[in-house]
Design an enzyme around this catalytic site. Sequence first.
Site, short mmCIF file in Angstrom:
data_model
loop_
_atom_site.label_atom_id
_atom_site.label_comp_id
_atom_site.label_asym_id
_atom_site.label_seq_id
_atom_site.Cartn_x
_atom_site.Cartn_y
_atom_site.Cartn_z
N LYS A 134 23.47 6.14 -36.86
CA LYS A 134 23.84 6.56 -38.41
C LYS A 134 24.40 7.79 -38.43
CE LYS A 134 20.40 6.10 -41.41
NZ LYS A 134 18.88 6.15 -41.93
C1 E4P Z 1 18.45 5.52 -45.07
O1 E4P Z 1 19.47 5.64 -44.67
C2 E4P Z 1 17.88 6.75 -46.00
O2 E4P Z 1 17.56 7.76 -44.92
C3 E4P Z 1 16.55 6.36 -46.59
O3 E4P Z 1 16.31 5.02 -47.06
C4 E4P Z 1 16.40 7.48 -47.58
O4 E4P Z 1 15.18 7.05 -48.44
P1 E4P Z 1 14.60 8.08 -49.33
O5 E4P Z 1 15.36 8.41 -50.74
O6 E4P Z 1 13.26 7.36 -50.05
O7 E4P Z 1 14.26 9.10 -48.82
#
Ligand code: E4P
Length: 229
Positions: A86
Amino acid sequence: MLVLIDHANLKEIEALYDMYPYDGVTTNPTILKNEHKNPIQLLKDIRALLPSGCQLHAQVISDTTEGIMEEAHFMLNEIAEDMFIKVPVSSAGMKAIYLLKSEGVNVTATAIYTAMQAFMAGKAGARYAAPYVNRLDNMGADGVQVAADIHQMFRLHNMECDVLAASFKNSQQILNLCKKGVGAVTAAPEVLRALIQHDATFTAEENFENDFYSLVHEIKGIDLNRKHD
Ligand code: E4P
């Protein structure tokens, strides 16, 4: 639509997989921090827990292209060579996405708040683009609409990139994206459990069970061999 678990707790992941065949696990540095463990060992343990064919996504933290590349290579060597790296969609991240793609690495472009960020990440070679639906909603934007727009742009331009929508607060947001045909969603355990829970289903199941046992009780007093008029 792939459904992934946005969590890093081994017991939770195991419990969810016991309930339903999910498509993998996504993490970010905050999710890993919540587990208070060595993050590399934890990611290895998650990988070992996942059935073959399931995806594991983990995020880099460097803010330079060189740093991102170094971290990505480290994770690919240490954790799994088929894992998804990522990469946040900064300028340095965009260049790293392009370089990683040219090495054949699976990349998920993350921290996406606009459709154009996703479009450019797709052009750079990301396999997935992760818009943050609920965080967008909290900013007064329409997170579902942004994710749906990205999906439409990818299909319109024949790009080999799919939406991996992230950051959900409720099952309605996921339903709305499912209806749009997005490629994947990732959500925390409580949101995933809410996808299938409904009090009316529980009540129906309970009523059917009660009716069956009351029939069994009734049959005890009926001569089943007696011919009816
Ligand atoms: C995924 O890539 C994100 O890191 C994650 O879903 C963020 O989620 P949140 O907004 O609940 O922290």
